[in-house]
Structures are given as structure tokens and as C-alpha cells.
Design an enzyme around this catalytic site. Structure first.
Site, PDB file in Angstrom:
ATOM      1  N   TRP C 346      31.558  48.215  33.954  1.00 55.02           N
ATOM      2  CA  TRP C 346      32.107  48.925  35.117  1.00 55.02           C
ATOM      3  C   TRP C 346      32.875  47.961  36.019  1.00 55.02           C
ATOM      4  CZ3 TRP C 346      31.434  48.534  40.423  1.00 55.02           C
ATOM      5  CH2 TRP C 346      31.909  49.603  41.173  1.00 55.02           C
ATOM      6  N   HIS C 347      32.355  46.732  36.130  1.00 54.52           N
ATOM      7  CA  HIS C 347      33.014  45.760  37.010  1.00 54.52           C
ATOM      8  C   HIS C 347      34.365  45.333  36.483  1.00 54.52           C
ATOM      9  CE1 HIS C 347      29.119  45.299  39.074  1.00 54.52           C
ATOM     10  NE2 HIS C 347      29.874  44.915  40.090  1.00 54.52           N
ATOM     11  N   GLY C 348      34.545  45.362  35.169  1.00 54.30           N
ATOM     12  CA  GLY C 348      35.843  44.976  34.640  1.00 54.30           C
ATOM     13  C   GLY C 348      35.870  45.156  33.133  1.00 54.30           C
TER      14      GLY C 348
END
Lengths: 418, 81, 540
Positions: C346-348
Site C-alpha cells: 500500500w505504501h508503494g
């Protein structure tokens, strides 16, 4: 306890008051020479922070200065040419030094000349050329191009629509940022230091950094350090030029400078800048000297086509000025007369050149290149070099202890003006 | 079963899970109030409670019980009379 | 539009607020409609196309939510299918925009598939908006949202203080506030709001951004294969940890502050995570609303399913402390690592983020295992908490710092290179100038194997000093939530018992001293918004 309404009132008042003070202080100190606020002793007499903002500072200075003559070039010109030295003929004044330190391309000189001429009163221009730039077909650094967003005209001569915006932005950022505030405080704090770096209102830089370095490390280290850097540069340029056909890179930039000056009726003097023999030898050994000769020949042809409207001076040779000996390692006292290091000449040599080009009497240093003289000049320089390095008249190479690799064949040295 | 009785049972289950006999749940106790009551122990606790009271909570409720009182209420609502 | 920009602070926020208060004095409806319009402008500012990309998703979710609400009670099975469909739709929407290129890249890397990479525009804040809408659908399905109008829904989705980077809010915690908000000028809310905002701005532009400029080149060098020596590798790791710490902390403060100007309290999202004494504790303090979301919608359902299955098989649900390792692995490790994998992704979209997530999943497992094992080897909880605290803090801190290298490094190889540097594989080097200034200590360092290097001493000292100051602020000073505790800066902040002496002394109150201090903070923040960028020409 006061209520939140009082809190908001005090907060807004303090913010506005402190903000006003910060802006006023930055405006008064003017660390980047953007506004031309009168300098005050003990507060803003010297402008050391301009060191990192030469393009910004000088582009704002030149608009206020209204020069009749502008001197253009890279870092050696910024430091070595004094715009207010008395050796300038009165008729040429006022003179502005628009030398910009740093990574520099010949095409930048045209942009700077255009910007200087846009101030209205420029009648003559002295453009110094770094021979190394003609051996590198690279495009100008994009950061450099970005820097001239504030120029009044675009490279094609049309007005630059972004100029006003960029200048407004410059002014805003010079008063309303924390960085500017820190620079203003630093400017004030450095005033009492001895030998503080400065930028004069006429654009002339100071030799303060070199004076410090010479005192701390000695002249030998200054030369050695720069020799190492130039050796890397020469080694990088040699293979690029090995297979180069046709006119040298950057020659078109000179042609554009010439065309621009002639169209505006500006008296133009082109100058091949002097270098110390350490640097000359490095390029010679990298096999680039024929290219130096090619450069002189091509420049001469270009100038000859202008029928006397442009003068080309050549100071790149093995004359006594350029071959001065470097003090020994560890010696921090003995000064040099003409060079700080292989590419940066001292103001004394700058004065000699100004006198030689524009004055009445001057020592025989450099010469005007014409179609008649360039071939002889090239041959003379080869001979002077040969006699120097083969006869080892004096120790010249500080960082280059090894002898030259080319064979020393004694030939007749033609008489050369010394 | 009264609310207080349910709460007492919850307290016993949690004490057992965390090995900490100093825990005393109130209707307002939240997970943040009990050291070590992390999400793993919480799910563990929920399953133990489900087994104890023979109820099954909805996942959406498990995720959003705001405090011990909410669990007590859900048990009361979900228990066959 | 960024919070830390001139345009937001001077041209957007003041008029939006002024009109909001004026309208609010007549009608709340009008003020809230204005807030929606302003939020749309805010969102569209950078690239108006963003609105067109995100609008269909917003409308479709509204349709699904309306449908769910209508059939919810009458047909639970059908509603469940619709909910799952809605969640899948949202995940596909996010997946397409955020992960398609990375997916193709991964296929190419693994199978040598030679797929051309799809270039898509990533709509601003899509990761946050998507998660928020999933939570909304779940809430509607669970019957927690009785009634909602399109305007309320739009306000919930678009409310600009949280649209781009969170906090990830729940409808149930926002809408009740909007329903009773006065929508008028309230001096206390505004005082608290500007205080939070300018604390945040100062954190971002004075504390976070400068250290970011220092460490950026170190990561680039490492990624291009240049080994970093001990000190440089640690400067890179600590520097980035502190950069992202103050960047995110500052952002969260600004979001809280802006919302408060409209009389709205956002949930707490960041609570001094570097003070954590366990990785579990770290995740309860760092990006709190994300942890809340992932726990609620991924971790808990999975764990609940596994534990219920185990209970149904007749295994005792209680006393997990005595569980065997295998049981532990099944019940805890799988959901934890999967959840953190999702968090990483989700962060990247990138291998480094996946690894970062896995690493934190692993750390959490170790942490949970220790919580189960520790009572057997150190039964006295009170003495454990007292005596092991410093070691627990250090271990947590180092774990977080090591993992953060992955978060910043452009490549996994670059991160590995920095890790090797951090444990001294590439030796220790210090600028020559510093070693010579240290005198006998410098001599000792050289004897210990520290290599003198021709690097800038000023930069080294500057970076080290900056890191020291930032660490002190992050670890020793009270945070903004604590400073403003008397005025409820965020939802879910509880007074942590009696405040310490320092805190009682510096606690934020609307006093003259605080007004002047805050004016200084605000001015420093505003002055740091811009910088005179100029290429450094000097070359000798």
C-alpha cells in the site's frame, strides 16, 4: 489567563511585526545585491554571500550600473579583471565585470552580452574565451540555462516573457525566506573578518579565497590541486577531440557573439585567456595542442571576415608571464606574481592585459592575431615551449614530475617578443 | 445474567489470557487502557468469549467494539434467552 | 495543492474559511456545500484531470452504498455479495492505477515476459480515498450508518484536510461532527487550529526537508553501487528515519489544525512513534489510522477465522501463552505477515516496499512471540517493565531505523549496500579535517581503524548535529498532542494521567507568551516555504 480572542490578536500582531522586521532587515543588508541598497559600514559593506549567487547578483547590478564597457568570461575573469583599475582608458568607462564563476560555456557569454547590452549604454565588450570550452561538444548545463530565465531577452533576441516574473520571484525570495535571513545575518557577522570576500558594485570579485588558501596551504598546494583537476579534464577531452572533424565546437557560439556585437555596433574584443604553463603542458601532453592551434587559426579566420570591426587578442603562450615558477611545497611565504593557480591569473596580470590591449605603454605580453600573424605565432609558441621544456631553463611543473614524452629536438628558436 | 456478572467473566478471561491478575474491566475500559491487550490477544479474547457465552459476533462488530460495555451489550443481545 | 505552499496558506485557506464562517452564520447546509466546493478545487488544483479520474469511483461507491442500505436488512446474503463486489471494485480501481506498471515489471523480472509497461496517471491520494470508501461500504453494510445524503457522503469523501494523505477516517466519527458543527468563527477552535497547523508546518519545512536534502545523495550513491562507510550509512539511515518522522508528523499536525479551523476534530494519526518500546507499540503510534484500518479489515477477519476454526476443532481458545510454536505460527504469523505485506504494498508499488512490509511483519511476529514467551522466563511483569525498558526501546528504535532504509532506498541492492555500511563492512571513514581537529581523540580513532577521507567536514558535522537535534526533539520533548492536551487536539486522545512537571509548565494555553512563541514558529515556517535556488557555479 487571556482568552483565545486575545491570543489570536497577539499572534497576528506579532507575526505581522516580526515578518515586517525580517523583510526590512533583508532589504537593508541586501546579501545578494538584488536591490542595490546603499552599503553601510559594519553592516553591509562587503557581500561575501554573493559568492554562491554571482549570476543573480551581477544581473541585478548591471541594470543599475549602466556600463559603457562590459567584460565577460568565467571565474578567472570574475576574480582577475578589476573593472575600476586606473589602467582602463577613461573613454571606455564605466566598466562592468560580468564574469561568472563556475562551469561555463561559450554560449553563455552571448547570453550575458545580450543582457548587458539590454541595459542601454554598452559601447564595447571584452569577451574572454577559455580554450578548454572549444574541446567539449557538450550542451550547456541545464542549470546554467535555468539561471538566465531572468534575462530580458531570449537567445533568439526576442523579449523573454518570463523575465519579469523571475525577477519578481528573485526579489521575493531575497527578502521573505529563512535562507535569505540566515544569509543576511551571516553577511553582517562576517563584516569584521579580515580579508572578507566581496563583490564590488562594478561586478569585480575579490581574491580573498585565494589569499586565504595561499596563506593556509601555500601556493604549491593551490597549483597542485588545480593541476590534478585539469589533468582529469584534459584526459576527458582528448578522446572526444581525437576523432573530431570540422570546425571546433563552440566556434559557432563565438560567431554568434560577433554577429550580435556587429549588429548592435558594439566594439568587440575577443581574448584567448592566459593560462599558466602547468595547464598548457597538461593539454600539450594530452595531445590537444594542435587543437589549440586550430582554435587560434579558426578564430582568426572568423575575425578576419569582420574587416577590422573585431579584435582578437591571444595571451595563451609560453611567455615569461605564463611560465613563472611555482614556489616549493611547504613554502607559505613566497608569493607568485601573476598566477594563483594554473587557470586563475592575478589582478596584476589582469592589469597588464588591460594595458596591453587598451593602453599606451605595456609590457610585451600576448599579441593580436591576424591572418598574417597566426601561423608564425603558432610556430613561435611551439619553439618557445621546446626550448623551455628541453633546456629545462626553470622548474615549471609542480604536479607533473615526469619529463615530457615527446622527443626534444633542438631547433632554431625564432626571435619572439619578450 | 446481569451485566456485572458478564463483565466479571470477561475480566477472568482476559486475566487468564494476559497472565495478569491485576486487570479489572469496567464498562468503559478500552483496549488502550490494558497494557499488552494488542489485536492478537483481542481476537483471542473474542473467540474465548464466544465459546464461553455461546454467541457469535459479527466481524464488523468485533472490529468496532468501542469498550468493554459494548461487548457486554452484544453478548446480552446475542444470547438466546 | 500542498499544505506547505504559499498558495494554500495565503490564497486558498483564508478566503475559504472566511466564506465558510459567513455562510455558516446563516445556514450550516450552505457552509458545508461551500466546503465541498472548496475541497474539489483543492483536489483539482494540481491536475484537474484527477477529479475526472476519481469521480466515477466516488459515484459508483455512492450507488453501491445506497443499494446496500436498501436491501441490507431484507436480504443479508445478497447484501454480502454486493459488499464483496464493492470492495473488489475499489481494490481493482486502486490496483489498476497504482500497481499495473509494477505488476508488469514483476512479471517481466520473474518470467522474462517482456511486457510493455502501462503508463497511468496516479490520481492524487487514491490509496487513502480507496481505503476510506471500503470502510464506508463496510459501515453501511453493518448497519452502522442509518441515513446519509449524497452531500454528506461527498463531504465525507472530499473533506480537504484529509483527502490527500489521511488520516483515514470513518464515516461514523466524522458525520456526527458535521451534523452539529457550528460552522461559525470560534476563537478557541481557530487558536488551536492555527497552533497545530504552524507546528506542523515548522516540522515539515524546518526539521524534515533540510535533513532530506542531506541524505538524498547518500541513497543515490548507494543505489548506484558506491559503498558507504559506517558514519555515512548511519547518517543515511537515521537521517531518513527522522525526515519521514517529521514530515509525516508535520503533515498530520497540519491536517488536524486545518480541520479544527472548520470546527472538526480528526482522529489521532501519529503519536511519537520513536518513543515506542516495542514494534507492536510502534505501529500503535505510527500512522495510527492505517494500522486501525488494516487491523480491522485484514488482520482481524483472518485471525478471527483461524481462531474460530481452531476453537471449533475442540482446541481450547484460552491460554495461548502456552501454545506450541506451530500453533503460534498458524494463528499469528500468517495473518500478521500478510497484513504487513499489504501495508508495504500500500505504501508503494515496488520491491523495496514489499520487503519493508515483510520485515515489519517478521518483527511483529518476533515481538508477539516474545510477549508469549517472556512471562515464562521473566515472570515479574513489573520489574520487567522497569528494567528492560531501555533495552526494549533501543531494540525497537534500531529495528525501525534498519527497516526505514528500505523505505527510502531506490533499490533493494542500494538498501543492502547501506545495511552493510551500517555494520561496518565498508570500514569507517571520517573527514580528514574533523580527525585533525579532534587531536588525540582523532589519533585514537585512526588507531581504531577510522580512515581519513577527503570529504567535507562541515557537511559531516552539520548532518550529525542536525540528527542529534532532531533525535532530541523526537525522543525527549512532549509532542503536539501532549502540548495541546487540554484542548482535545484530536479524536481518541486521552489525557495520559497527570502531566509531568515540564508538560504542566509548557502546556499550550491561549496566553500572550504562547501567542508570541507561535508567531515565531509560524514566521519560521512561512519563511522556510521558499528558497533561493541557484546553481552553484563555483568550481575551485
Amino acid at each position: 489567563m487571556r482568552g483565545p480572542r486575545a491570543f489570536l490578536r497577539i499572534w497576528a500582531g506579532s507575526l505581522a511585526g516580526l515578518g515586517f522586521l525580517a523583510v526590512a532587515f533583508n532589504l537593508a543588508v541586501d546579501p545578494y545585491e538584488v536591490f542595490g541598497t546603499p552599503r553601510m559600514a559594519g553592516i553591509s559593506l562587503f557581500k561575501p554571500i554573493t559568492k554562491n549567487h554571482a549570476m543573480l547578483a551581477k544581473t541585478n547590478q548591471v541594470a543599475r550600473f549602466h556600463p559603457a564597457t562590459v567584460v565577460i568570461g568565467s571565474s578567472p575573469i570574475h576574480i582577475g579583471i578589476d573593472a575600476s583599475t586606473p589602467v582602463w582608458p577613461e573613454a571606455m568607462g564605466p566598466v562592468f565585470n560580468y564574469g561568472i564563476p563556475g562551469v561555463y560555456e561559450t554560449s553563455t557569454s552571448l547570453r550575458i552580452l545580450q543582457e548587458a547590452v539590454a541595459t542601454g549604454g554598452v559601447k564595447s565588450a571584452v569577451v574572454f574565451l577559455d580554450f578548454q570550452n572549444f574541446f567539449s561538444p557538450e550542451d550547456p548545463d541545464p542549470a546554467l540555462l535555468e539561471a538566465d530565465r531572468r534575462f530580458r531577452s531570449l537567445p533568439d533576441g526576442n523579449p523573454n516573457p518570463d523575465s519579469r516574473m523571475q525577477r519578481a520571484n528573485d526579489m521575493f525570495l531575497s527578502v521573505a525566506t529563512a535562507g535569505a535571513l540566515i544569509d543576511s545575518v551571516t553577511t553582517v557577522a562576517l563584516q569584521r573578518r579580515p580579508n572578507v570576500l566581496d563583490l564590488a558594485s562594478d561586478g569585480s570579485g575579490t581574491e580573498a579565497d585565494f589569499i586565504d588558501a595561499a596563506r593556509n596551504d601555500g601556493m604549491h598546494d593551490l597549483f597542485a590541486q588545480k593541476d590534478a583537476a585539469e589533468a582529469v579534464r584534459a584526459a576527458k577531452l582528448a578522446p572526444v577531440m581525437a576523432g573530431w572533424r570540422g570546425p571546433l565546437p563552440d566556434l559557432d557560439a563565438v560567431a554568434a557573439i560577433v554577429a550580435f556585437a556587429r549588429a548592435r555596433d558594439i566594439g568587440l574584443t575577443l581574448v584567448i585567456a592566459p593560462h599558466h604553463v602547468d595547464a598548457l603542458e597538461l593539454y600539450w601532453r594530452a595531445g590537444l595542442w594542435p587543437r589549440v592551434e586550430q582554435l587560434k587559426t579558426e578564430l582568426t579566420a572568423l575575425v578576419a571576415a569582420q574587416h577590422g570591426a573585431v579584435t582578437l587578442w591571444d595571451f595563451l603562450d609560453y611567455s615569461s608571464f605564463n611560465i613563472e615558477p611555482v614556489p616549493a611545497a611547504g613554502d607559505r611565504r613566497t608569493p607568485t606574481s601573476w598566477f594563483w593557480e594554473p587557470t586563475h591569473f592575478k589582478k596584476q596580470l589582469g592589469d597588464v592585459m588591460i594595458q596591453r590591449m587598451f593602453g599606451r605603454s605595456a609590457p610585451a605580453f600576448g599579441m593580436i592575431l591576424t591572418a598574417d600573424t597566426v601561423a608564425v605565432r603558432n610556430a613561435e609558441i611551439r619553439a618557445a615551449r621546446r626550448s623551455l621544456v628541453c633546456e629545462r631553463k626553470q622548474p615549471v611543473l609542480t604536479a607533473l614530475e615526469s619529463p615530457p614524452t615527446d622527443r626534444c629536438v633542438r631547433i632554431e628558436t625564432p626571435n619572439r617578443p619578450t | 445474567m446481569t451485566e456485572q456478572k458478564t463483565l466479571a467473566t470477561l475480566t477472568l478471561i482476559l486475566r487468564d489470557l494476559l497472565g495478569d491478575n491485576n486487570i479489572d474491566l469496567t464498562m468503559q475500559t478500552t483496549r488502550d487502557d490494558v497494557p499488552g491487550w494488542d489485536s492478537f490477544t483481542y481476537v483471542n479474547f473474542i473467540v474465548a468469549v464466544e465459546a464461553e457465552f455461546r454467541v457469535k459476533f459479527r466481524i464488523a462488530d468485533v472490529e468496532s467494539f468501542s469498550d468493554a460495555g459494548a461487548i457486554v451489550a452484544a453478548i446480552a443481545a446475542g444470547r438466546p434467552r | 495543492m500542498l499544505f506547505n505552499s504559499y498558495i494554500f496558506i495565503f490564497a486558498f485557506l483564508p478566503p475559504v474559511l472566511a466564506v465558510f464562517y459567513v455562510l455558516g452564520a446563516r445556514s450550516r447546509e450552505a457552509a458545508l456545500s461551500w466546503l465541498i466546493a472548496a475541497s474539489l478545487l483543492f483536489y483539482a488544483w494540481w491536475r484537474p484531470l484527477n477529479i475526472l479520474l476519481i469521480a466515477p469511483s466516488i459515484l459508483i461507491n455512492y450507488g453501491i452504498a445506497c443499494y446496500l442500505k436498501r436491501i441490507g436488512h431484507s436480504n443479508p446474503a445478497h447484501a454480502r455479495v454486493v459488499l464483496i463486489g464493492g470492495v473488489v471494485f475499489n481494490l481493482c480501481f486502486l490496483g489498476y492505477f497504482k500497481y499495473i506498471a509494477f505488476g508488469e515489471q514483476a512479471l517481466n523480472d520473474i518470467f522474462d515476459a517482456g511486457l510493455p509497461l502501462t503508463q497511468v496517471i496516479l490520481p492524487l491520494g487514491i490509496s487513502f480515498i480507496t481505503f476510506q470508501k471500503i470502510a464506508f461500504l463496510v459501515d453501511v453494510h453493518a448497519g452502522r450508518i442509518e441515513r446519509f445524503t449524497f452531500r454528506e457522503y461527498a463531504l465525507f469523501v472530499l473533506f480537504f484536510p484529509q483527502i490527500i494523505a489521511g488520516p483515514i477516517v470513518h464515516y461514523r466519527e466524522m458525520m456526527p461532527q458535521f451534523k452539529v458543527a457550528s460552522c461559525r468563527f470560534d476563537a478557541e477552535d481557530v487558536s488551536v487550529g492555527i497552533s497545530l497547523f504552524f507546528f506542523g508546518l515548522a516540522k515539515k519545512s524546518i526539521l524534515a526537508d533540510p535533513i532530506g536534502r542531506v541524505i538524498g545523495p547518500l541513497y543515490d550513491h548507494a543505489a548506484s553501487g558506491v559503498p558507504q562507510s559506517l558514519a555515512d550509512a548511519w547518517i543515511a539511515a537515521l537521517g531518513f528515519t527522522l525526515q519521514i518522522y517529521f514530515d509525516f508528523s508535520g503533515y498530520c499536525d497540519m491536517a488536524l489544525g486545518i480541520a479544527r479551523l472548520f470546527g472538526i476534530k480528526l482522529p489521532v494519526n501519529f503519536n511519537s512513534p520513536l518513543k515506542a518500546r516495542s514494534v507492536i507499540d510502534f505501529w500503535a503510534r505510527w500512522h495510527i489510522t492505517l494500522t486501525r484500518f488494516l487491523t480491522a479489515y485484514i488482520y482481524m477477519p483472518m485471525t478471527l477465522y483461524l481462531m474460530r476454526r481452531r476453537a471449533a476443532n475442540g482446541q481450547p481458545a484460552r491460554r495461548t501463552r502456552d501454545a506450541k510454536v506451530a500453533t503460534f505460527l498458524g494463528l499469528l504469523a500468517v495473518p500478521t505477515i500478510l497484513t504487513m505485506l499489504v501495508s508495504g504494498l500500500w505504501h508503494g508499488a515496488g520491491y523495496t516496499f514489499i520487503l519493508w512490509g515483510l520485515l515489519h511483519g517478521l518483527l511483529l511476529c518476533v515481538n508477539h512471540a516474545w510477549r508469549l514467551i517472556r512471562p515464562r522466563i521473566w515472570p515479574d511483569t513489573a520489574s520487567y517493565n522497569r528494567l528492560a525498558a531501555p533495552a526494549a526501546f533501543m531494540l525497537t528504535f534500531l529495528s525501525v531505523v534498519f527497516a526505514m532504509v528500505l523505505f527510502r532506498s531506490p533499490t533493494v541492492a542500494g538498501a543492502a549496500m547501506l545495511w552493510k555500511g551500517m555494520i561496518g563492512v565498508y570500514g569507517a571513514a571520517m573527514p580528514r579535517a574533523i580527525l585533525s581537529h579532534l587531536g588525540p581523540i582523532g589519533g585514537l580513532l585512526v588507531q581504531l581503524g577510522v580512515q581519513p577521507a577527503w570529504t567535507s567536514g562541515t557537511m559531516f558535522v552539520g548532518a550529525a548535529a542536525r540528527i542529534g537535534v532532531l533525535l532530541f526533539i523526537a525522543l525527549a520533548l512532549p509532542n503536539t498532542l501532549e502540548l495541546l492536551a487540554l484542548y482535545q487536539p484530536a479524536l481518541g486522545v486521552k489525557p495520559a494521567g497527570a502531566p509531568g512537571r515540564l508538560l504542566r509548565f509548557v502546556a499550550w494555553k491561549p496566553t500572550g507568551t504562547w501567542a508570541v512563541s507561535l508567531a515565531c514558529v509560524a514566521l519560521a515556517g512561512i519563511l522556510s516555504l521558499g528558497e533561493l535556488h541557484e546553481f552553484l557555479y563555483w568550481r575551485f
